[in-house]
Design an enzyme around this catalytic site. Structure first.
Site, PDB file in Angstrom:
ATOM      1  N   ARG A 102       0.881  -8.023  -5.731  1.00 58.75           N
ATOM      2  CA  ARG A 102      -0.368  -8.263  -6.464  1.00 58.75           C
ATOM      3  C   ARG A 102      -0.238  -9.346  -7.522  1.00 58.75           C
ATOM      4  O   ARG A 102      -1.246  -9.883  -7.980  1.00 58.75           O
ATOM      5  CB  ARG A 102      -0.890  -6.941  -7.037  1.00 58.75           C
ATOM      6  CG  ARG A 102      -1.514  -6.074  -5.943  1.00 58.75           C
ATOM      7  CD  ARG A 102      -1.872  -4.703  -6.439  1.00 58.75           C
ATOM      8  NE  ARG A 102      -0.822  -3.738  -6.214  1.00 58.75           N
ATOM      9  CZ  ARG A 102      -0.650  -2.646  -6.955  1.00 58.75           C
ATOM     10  NH1 ARG A 102      -1.449  -2.394  -7.964  1.00 58.75           N
ATOM     11  NH2 ARG A 102       0.329  -1.804  -6.664  1.00 58.75           N
ATOM     12  N   GLU A 139       7.442   3.061 -11.029  1.00 62.18           N
ATOM     13  CA  GLU A 139       6.840   4.371 -11.311  1.00 62.18           C
ATOM     14  C   GLU A 139       6.892   5.288 -10.091  1.00 62.18           C
ATOM     15  O   GLU A 139       7.075   6.491 -10.228  1.00 62.18           O
ATOM     16  CB  GLU A 139       5.392   4.217 -11.802  1.00 62.18           C
ATOM     17  CG  GLU A 139       4.899   5.472 -12.498  1.00 62.18           C
ATOM     18  CD  GLU A 139       3.425   5.430 -12.855  1.00 62.18           C
ATOM     19  OE1 GLU A 139       2.683   4.537 -12.401  1.00 62.18           O
ATOM     20  OE2 GLU A 139       2.998   6.346 -13.588  1.00 62.18           O
TER      21      GLU A 139
HETATM   22  O1  LIG Z   1       6.127  -1.139 -14.040  1.00 64.55           O
HETATM   23  P1  LIG Z   1       6.555  -0.509 -12.758  1.00 64.55           P
HETATM   24  O2  LIG Z   1       6.755   0.979 -12.836  1.00 64.55           O
HETATM   25  O3  LIG Z   1       7.758  -1.203 -12.195  1.00 64.55           O
HETATM   26  O4  LIG Z   1       5.369  -0.691 -11.718  1.00 64.55           O
HETATM   27  C1  LIG Z   1       4.611  -1.860 -11.615  1.00 64.55           C
HETATM   28  C2  LIG Z   1       4.678  -2.482 -10.250  1.00 64.55           C
HETATM   29  O5  LIG Z   1       4.186  -1.557  -9.266  1.00 64.55           O
HETATM   30  C3  LIG Z   1       3.181  -2.201  -8.480  1.00 64.55           C
HETATM   31  O6  LIG Z   1       3.736  -2.898  -7.415  1.00 64.55           O
HETATM   32  P2  LIG Z   1       4.179  -2.265  -6.020  1.00 64.55           P
HETATM   33  O7  LIG Z   1       5.682  -2.239  -6.004  1.00 64.55           O
HETATM   34  O8  LIG Z   1       3.452  -0.992  -5.756  1.00 64.55           O
HETATM   35  O9  LIG Z   1       3.821  -3.397  -4.999  1.00 64.55           O
HETATM   36  P3  LIG Z   1       2.486  -4.006  -4.398  1.00 64.55           P
HETATM   37  O10 LIG Z   1       1.989  -5.004  -5.428  1.00 64.55           O
HETATM   38  O11 LIG Z   1       3.004  -4.650  -3.192  1.00 64.55           O
HETATM   39  O12 LIG Z   1       1.502  -2.908  -4.142  1.00 64.55           O
HETATM   40  C4  LIG Z   1       2.589  -3.195  -9.450  1.00 64.55           C
HETATM   41  O13 LIG Z   1       1.896  -4.229  -8.767  1.00 64.55           O
HETATM   42  C5  LIG Z   1       3.783  -3.699 -10.208  1.00 64.55           C
HETATM   43  O14 LIG Z   1       4.456  -4.753  -9.526  1.00 64.55           O
HETATM   44  N1  LIG Z   2      -0.228   3.798 -11.975  1.00 64.68           N
HETATM   45  C1  LIG Z   2      -0.172   2.649 -11.276  1.00 64.68           C
HETATM   46  N2  LIG Z   2      -1.319   2.071 -10.809  1.00 64.68           N
HETATM   47  C2  LIG Z   2      -1.248   0.905 -10.111  1.00 64.68           C
HETATM   48  N3  LIG Z   2      -0.113   0.278  -9.814  1.00 64.68           N
HETATM   49  C3  LIG Z   2       1.042   0.813 -10.248  1.00 64.68           C
HETATM   50  N4  LIG Z   2       2.329   0.425 -10.135  1.00 64.68           N
HETATM   51  C4  LIG Z   2       3.094   1.319 -10.774  1.00 64.68           C
HETATM   52  N5  LIG Z   2       2.365   2.313 -11.300  1.00 64.68           N
HETATM   53  C5  LIG Z   2       1.067   2.016 -10.990  1.00 64.68           C
END
Ligand SMILES: O=P(O)(O)OC[C@H]1O[C@H](OP(=O)(O)OP(=O)(O)O)[C@H](O)[C@@H]1O
Ligand SMILES: Nc1ncnc2[nH]cnc12
Length: 215
Positions: A102, A139
Site C-alpha cells: 500500500r 501487527e
Molecule cells: O506497523 P506494522 O505492525 O508493521 O504494520 C503496518 C504494515 O502492515 C500493512 O501491510 P501488510 O504487510 O499487511 O501488506 P499489504 O500492504 O500488502 O497489505 C501496512 O500496509 C503496513 O505496511
Molecule cells: N490495524 C491495521 N489496519 C490496517 N493495516 C494494518 N497493518 C497492520 N495493522 C493494521
C-alpha cells in the site's frame, strides 16, 4: 497543439508546488477539516485479517480523486515546510522509499512532486538482482522485506512512506534496509498512525502521520 498545452500546464504545476516552500498550505481550521474529511473516507473492519485486529482500510479514500489530491497535497506541504527546512542549505530529498504494497499507492506520486527517485521495498522473492534483506514482525504476522542493492546511492537523503504504521515493525525493517545501503532516512510518513501502538518509538527518525487513529 496538445504539446503546447501540456507543457504550459506542467509549468503551472511546478509553480504551484514551488509555492509550498513559501507558505503553509492551510490554516489550522482548514487543516482540521481536511483531516476529518480524510478520516471519514476510511473503512474499519473488526477481526480482519485475524481475530483481535481492528483493520483500517484506506482504499475507499482513493475512490475519490479530490480526497487523493488532498492527501498528496498535505504530504507534499509537510515535506516542503517541515522536512526539507531541517536539511543543510541546498539539501534535498533524493529518494522516496515505499513499502509493499500500500506504500506503492502514494510513494511514486510524492516522489514525482519532489523531483525525487521512487524505490520499492518488497516482500521477499519479488525483486530481481542482488537485494538486501530484513526480517520483521508486524501487527498480524511475520515477513521478510527486500530492496535492490543498487537502488539508492550511499549518503542519499531518503523518506519512507506507507499507508499505515501499527506496531512499527514494517517501517523499522525498511529503515534497516536503507541503512544497509548506506543511505539516511530523514523521516517516515504515513496516512494513518495507530496512536495506541507506539510504533514510532521503534524508528531511527521522526514519524509523521496525517491522521491518528486508535487501532
Ligand atoms: O506497523 P506494522 O505492525 O508493521 O504494520 C503496518 C504494515 O502492515 C500493512 O501491510 P501488510 O504487510 O499487511 O501488506 P499489504 O500492504 O500488502 O497489505 C501496512 O500496509 C503496513 O505496511
Ligand atoms: N490495524 C491495521 N489496519 C490496517 N493495516 C494494518 N497493518 C497492520 N495493522 C493494521
Amino acid at each position: 497543439m496538445h504539446r503546447t498545452r501540456s507543457v504550459s500546464s506542467i509549468f503551472d504545476l511546478i509553480h504551484h508546488f514551488e509555492s509550498f516552500k513559501m507558505s503553509n498550505y492551510t490554516t489550522a481550521d482548514e487543516n482540521a477539516a481536511d483531516i476529518a474529511l480524510l478520516k471519514s473516507k476510511f473503512a474499519f473492519h473488526q477481526d480482519f485479517p485475524k481475530k483481535g485486529i481492528y483493520f483500517c482500510d484506506v482504499f475507499p479514500a482513493f475512490r475519490d480523486p479530490l480526497t487523493l489530491e488532498l492527501l498528496i497535497t498535505h504530504f507534499v506541504s509537510h515535506i516542503f515546510n517541515v522536512t526539507i527546512p531541517k536539511l543543510a542549505k541546498g539539501g534535498k530529498i533524493d529518494t522516496v522509499v515505499g513499502l509493499d504494497a500500500r506504500g506503492f499507492l502514494i510513494g511514486p506520486i510524492i516522489a514525482s512532486r519532489l523531483g525525487a527517485a521512487f524505490v520499492p521495498v518488497r516482500k521477499a522473492g519479488k525483486l530481481p538482482g542482488k537485494c538486501a534483506k530484513a526480517s520483521y514482525a508486524k501487527e498480524y504476522g511475520e515477513d521478510v522485506f527486500e530492496i535492490q542493492s543498487d537502488s539508492i546511492a550511499k549518503g542519499a537523503n531518503v523518506i519512507v512512506v506507507d499507508d499505515l504504521i501499527a506496531t512499527g515493525g514494517s517501517a523499522k525493517a525498511a529503515g534497516e534496509l536503507v541503512q544497509q545501503l548506506g543511505a539516511k532516512t530523514l523521516e517516515y510518513l504515513f496516512i494513518v498512525g495507530g496512536s495506541n501502538l507506539n510504533g514510532a518509538a521503534k524508528l531511527d527518525a521522526p514519524a509523521y502521520s496525517l491522521v491518528d487513529i486508535e487501532l
